[in-house]
Design a protein around this motif. Sequence first.
Motif, PDB file in Angstrom:
ATOM      1  N   LEU A  10      72.180 -48.233  23.234  1.00  0.00           N
ATOM      2  CA  LEU A  10      73.602 -48.427  23.524  1.00  0.00           C
ATOM      3  C   LEU A  10      74.389 -47.133  23.376  1.00  0.00           C
ATOM      4  O   LEU A  10      75.328 -46.846  24.142  1.00  0.00           O
ATOM      5  CB  LEU A  10      74.178 -49.522  22.601  1.00  0.00           C
ATOM      6  N   ALA A  11      74.006 -46.347  22.387  1.00  0.00           N
ATOM      7  CA  ALA A  11      74.676 -45.052  22.208  1.00  0.00           C
ATOM      8  C   ALA A  11      74.436 -44.159  23.406  1.00  0.00           C
ATOM      9  O   ALA A  11      75.347 -43.452  23.894  1.00  0.00           O
ATOM     10  CB  ALA A  11      74.194 -44.396  20.920  1.00  0.00           C
ATOM     11  N   ALA A  12      73.188 -44.194  23.883  1.00  0.00           N
ATOM     12  CA  ALA A  12      72.866 -43.361  25.059  1.00  0.00           C
ATOM     13  C   ALA A  12      73.638 -43.838  26.270  1.00  0.00           C
ATOM     14  O   ALA A  12      74.172 -43.042  27.055  1.00  0.00           O
ATOM     15  CB  ALA A  12      71.353 -43.413  25.316  1.00  0.00           C
ATOM     16  N   ALA A  13      73.704 -45.145  26.439  1.00  0.00           N
ATOM     17  CA  ALA A  13      74.436 -45.687  27.594  1.00  0.00           C
ATOM     18  C   ALA A  13      75.913 -45.328  27.522  1.00  0.00           C
ATOM     19  O   ALA A  13      76.538 -44.980  28.520  1.00  0.00           O
ATOM     20  CB  ALA A  13      74.268 -47.200  27.663  1.00  0.00           C
ATOM     21  N   LEU A  14      76.486 -45.366  26.345  1.00  0.00           N
ATOM     22  CA  LEU A  14      77.893 -45.054  26.169  1.00  0.00           C
ATOM     23  C   LEU A  14      78.174 -43.606  26.518  1.00  0.00           C
ATOM     24  O   LEU A  14      79.165 -43.284  27.176  1.00  0.00           O
ATOM     25  CB  LEU A  14      78.308 -45.368  24.728  1.00  0.00           C
ATOM     26  N   SER A  15      77.267 -42.750  26.084  1.00  0.00           N
ATOM     27  CA  SER A  15      77.486 -41.332  26.367  1.00  0.00           C
ATOM     28  C   SER A  15      77.379 -41.054  27.846  1.00  0.00           C
ATOM     29  O   SER A  15      78.096 -40.214  28.391  1.00  0.00           O
ATOM     30  CB  SER A  15      76.466 -40.478  25.590  1.00  0.00           C
ATOM     31  N   CYS A  16      76.486 -41.768  28.503  1.00  0.00           N
ATOM     32  CA  CYS A  16      76.342 -41.558  29.949  1.00  0.00           C
ATOM     33  C   CYS A  16      77.544 -42.096  30.699  1.00  0.00           C
ATOM     34  O   CYS A  16      78.008 -41.514  31.685  1.00  0.00           O
ATOM     35  CB  CYS A  16      75.076 -42.241  30.460  1.00  0.00           C
ATOM     36  N   THR A  17      78.064 -43.215  30.223  1.00  0.00           N
ATOM     37  CA  THR A  17      79.189 -43.836  30.902  1.00  0.00           C
ATOM     38  C   THR A  17      80.439 -42.975  30.777  1.00  0.00           C
ATOM     39  O   THR A  17      81.257 -42.864  31.701  1.00  0.00           O
ATOM     40  CB  THR A  17      79.454 -45.231  30.314  1.00  0.00           C
ATOM     41  N   MET A  18      80.620 -42.321  29.648  1.00  0.00           N
ATOM     42  CA  MET A  18      81.808 -41.532  29.399  1.00  0.00           C
ATOM     43  C   MET A  18      81.713 -40.118  29.992  1.00  0.00           C
ATOM     44  O   MET A  18      82.631 -39.319  29.883  1.00  0.00           O
ATOM     45  CB  MET A  18      82.065 -41.452  27.885  1.00  0.00           C
ATOM     46  N   ALA A  19      80.560 -39.810  30.537  1.00  0.00           N
ATOM     47  CA  ALA A  19      80.403 -38.452  31.122  1.00  0.00           C
ATOM     48  C   ALA A  19      81.358 -38.284  32.307  1.00  0.00           C
ATOM     49  O   ALA A  19      81.601 -39.208  33.082  1.00  0.00           O
ATOM     50  CB  ALA A  19      78.953 -38.258  31.574  1.00  0.00           C
ATOM     51  N   ALA A  45      68.512 -53.996  26.673  1.00  0.00           N
ATOM     52  CA  ALA A  45      69.257 -54.710  25.627  1.00  0.00           C
ATOM     53  C   ALA A  45      68.931 -56.199  25.630  1.00  0.00           C
ATOM     54  O   ALA A  45      68.776 -56.841  24.575  1.00  0.00           O
ATOM     55  CB  ALA A  45      70.761 -54.496  25.832  1.00  0.00           C
ATOM     56  N   ALA A  46      68.795 -56.763  26.850  1.00  0.00           N
ATOM     57  CA  ALA A  46      68.432 -58.174  26.956  1.00  0.00           C
ATOM     58  C   ALA A  46      67.034 -58.421  26.384  1.00  0.00           C
ATOM     59  O   ALA A  46      66.783 -59.427  25.712  1.00  0.00           O
ATOM     60  CB  ALA A  46      68.517 -58.632  28.420  1.00  0.00           C
ATOM     61  N   ARG A  47      66.126 -57.439  26.693  1.00  0.00           N
ATOM     62  CA  ARG A  47      64.748 -57.599  26.167  1.00  0.00           C
ATOM     63  C   ARG A  47      64.721 -57.514  24.643  1.00  0.00           C
ATOM     64  O   ARG A  47      63.996 -58.252  23.974  1.00  0.00           O
ATOM     65  CB  ARG A  47      63.864 -56.487  26.759  1.00  0.00           C
ATOM     66  N   VAL A  48      65.587 -56.595  24.101  1.00  0.00           N
ATOM     67  CA  VAL A  48      65.681 -56.477  22.647  1.00  0.00           C
ATOM     68  C   VAL A  48      66.176 -57.797  22.051  1.00  0.00           C
ATOM     69  O   VAL A  48      65.649 -58.292  21.030  1.00  0.00           O
ATOM     70  CB  VAL A  48      66.608 -55.310  22.257  1.00  0.00           C
ATOM     71  N   ASP A  49      67.220 -58.392  22.699  1.00  0.00           N
ATOM     72  CA  ASP A  49      67.708 -59.685  22.215  1.00  0.00           C
ATOM     73  C   ASP A  49      66.606 -60.743  22.234  1.00  0.00           C
ATOM     74  O   ASP A  49      66.458 -61.553  21.307  1.00  0.00           O
ATOM     75  CB  ASP A  49      68.891 -60.150  23.064  1.00  0.00           C
ATOM     76  N   GLN A  50      65.817 -60.757  23.309  1.00  0.00           N
ATOM     77  CA  GLN A  50      64.722 -61.726  23.426  1.00  0.00           C
ATOM     78  C   GLN A  50      63.699 -61.533  22.312  1.00  0.00           C
ATOM     79  O   GLN A  50      63.258 -62.476  21.679  1.00  0.00           O
ATOM     80  CB  GLN A  50      64.058 -61.593  24.804  1.00  0.00           C
ATOM     81  N   LEU A  51      63.303 -60.268  22.094  1.00  0.00           N
ATOM     82  CA  LEU A  51      62.297 -59.977  21.066  1.00  0.00           C
ATOM     83  C   LEU A  51      62.804 -60.322  19.671  1.00  0.00           C
ATOM     84  O   LEU A  51      62.063 -60.814  18.820  1.00  0.00           O
ATOM     85  CB  LEU A  51      61.897 -58.497  21.129  1.00  0.00           C
ATOM     86  N   GLU A  52      64.103 -60.054  19.434  1.00  0.00           N
ATOM     87  CA  GLU A  52      64.663 -60.415  18.132  1.00  0.00           C
ATOM     88  C   GLU A  52      64.629 -61.929  17.927  1.00  0.00           C
ATOM     89  O   GLU A  52      64.351 -62.423  16.834  1.00  0.00           O
ATOM     90  CB  GLU A  52      66.096 -59.893  18.020  1.00  0.00           C
ATOM     91  N   GLY A  53      64.901 -62.687  18.988  1.00  0.00           N
ATOM     92  CA  GLY A  53      64.837 -64.144  18.897  1.00  0.00           C
ATOM     93  C   GLY A  53      63.417 -64.617  18.586  1.00  0.00           C
ATOM     94  O   GLY A  53      63.197 -65.514  17.755  1.00  0.00           O
ATOM     95  N   GLU A  54      62.430 -64.014  19.294  1.00  0.00           N
ATOM     96  CA  GLU A  54      61.031 -64.391  19.046  1.00  0.00           C
ATOM     97  C   GLU A  54      60.622 -64.041  17.606  1.00  0.00           C
ATOM     98  O   GLU A  54      59.870 -64.776  16.965  1.00  0.00           O
ATOM     99  CB  GLU A  54      60.127 -63.690  20.048  1.00  0.00           C
TER     100      GLU A  54
END
Length: 458
Positions: A10-19, A45-54
């Motif tokens: 998410l940090a990486a995505a934020l930095s890219c978005t604000m470029a 991020a969705a996959r991370v959410d899925q894995l955390e649920g599992e």
Amino acid sequence: MFSKRRATLLAAALSCTMATPLAAQETGVTSDDLAALRAELARLAARVDQLEGELEQAEAKADAATSAAAAASESVVAVQAKVDKAPSVKFKGAPVIEAEGGWSFKPRGRLMYDVGSTNAPDSTGREDGFGNETRRARLGVEGDIPGGFGYKFEVDFAGNEVEAADAYLSYSDGPVEFIVGHQNNFQSLEELTSSLHTTFIERAAFTDAFGFERRIGASATYKQGIVLAQAGLFTDNFDDTATKNRGADGRLVIMPKMGNAQLHLGGSIHYNDIDDPAATVRYRQRPLVHFTSERFINTGNLNASSELGYGLEAAAIAGPLHFASEGYWQKVNRPGALSDPTFFGGYAEVGYYLTKGDTRGYKSGKFDRNKPANPVGKGGIGSVQFNLRYDYLDLTDAGIVGGTQNGYQASLVWKPTDYTLFALNYGKMSYDDAVYAAAGGDRSYDVDAFGVRAQVDF
């Protein structure tokens, strides 16, 4: 672990978005590239959410499995505790049930059937020939009660009568045992040895002639090492509770071992206060077997105020060989100026096991159960024992002529198993001063007796 990865992406995505577009132009990254990157980040991020649920589900299943295992373990412990507390059952001729706290219960019984014949001189006019009887038919129970107490109760149904045998409550504390109730008093090795373990189908003549029997009373036994001491106070048996008899008994036995040999040396004394001016005693005896009612020696009824008896015992067991001998004197105290006779009886016997590995049992100052080394059913024939006995009884003294017996007896005893027995007995009783005269007034003659026994107990 997944939460840290998600934060990084998410940090990486934020930095890219604000470029700035300028930065995008400088790096040569187009808007389409940035959109694709954002889409990939969203997918990650969705996959991370899925894995955390599992992971949460897996952790929940693991916690449930751990709880189930703990519950199962507790159940096993509880079941084992119940098993440990449940009564145990052993088998010693009959089931022995033992429960927690010192309780136990065992049914017991014995059945003895005798058949045979007697042969007396015809001129005596006495009944002889074939005879048979159910000698003993007992049922009972025994066991322990918490606190050191015990009990035993047996009833005999033989002879178309119901009679109590042992019927008592006991208490044990270390080497001391106390008994209250109907029990054997302490007269003679032969008398105290159970009828299950005697070498002849009937005990030595003096034990029956002098009236040895169970009586109601209280007794104490001390057994420590090679010493056995017994004493008791008694009234009469269950059938004669209305009498005024009061007695005292004592017995001392030394039981040393010499190598593999068991030795036995003992003595006893018995006193019976009759305390009834009209009371009488009578001493008499059958010719070896019990199924005949004939007695060829008999004192008749004698007025008596008390009885005093004393005996000596000796025995030895060495492998297949055993020896036993006793002598017993019975003095009758008669009222007034009547003479006080002393009668005597005794025996000497020797026995030998013909089967290898067998020996006569012995326990606590008396002969005990023989257990065949090679019983039937386990590749053997059981135990076979041959015995010889000289059996003497003199009922003549101080003007009383009751007769004298010299008995010459032999027995062959076969025990197929611990709890079954078959026995053959023969006896030639030579009488002097017999109570029945033969032809010409002769009172010295022989009576032959033959007996067979089949026995089972549990």
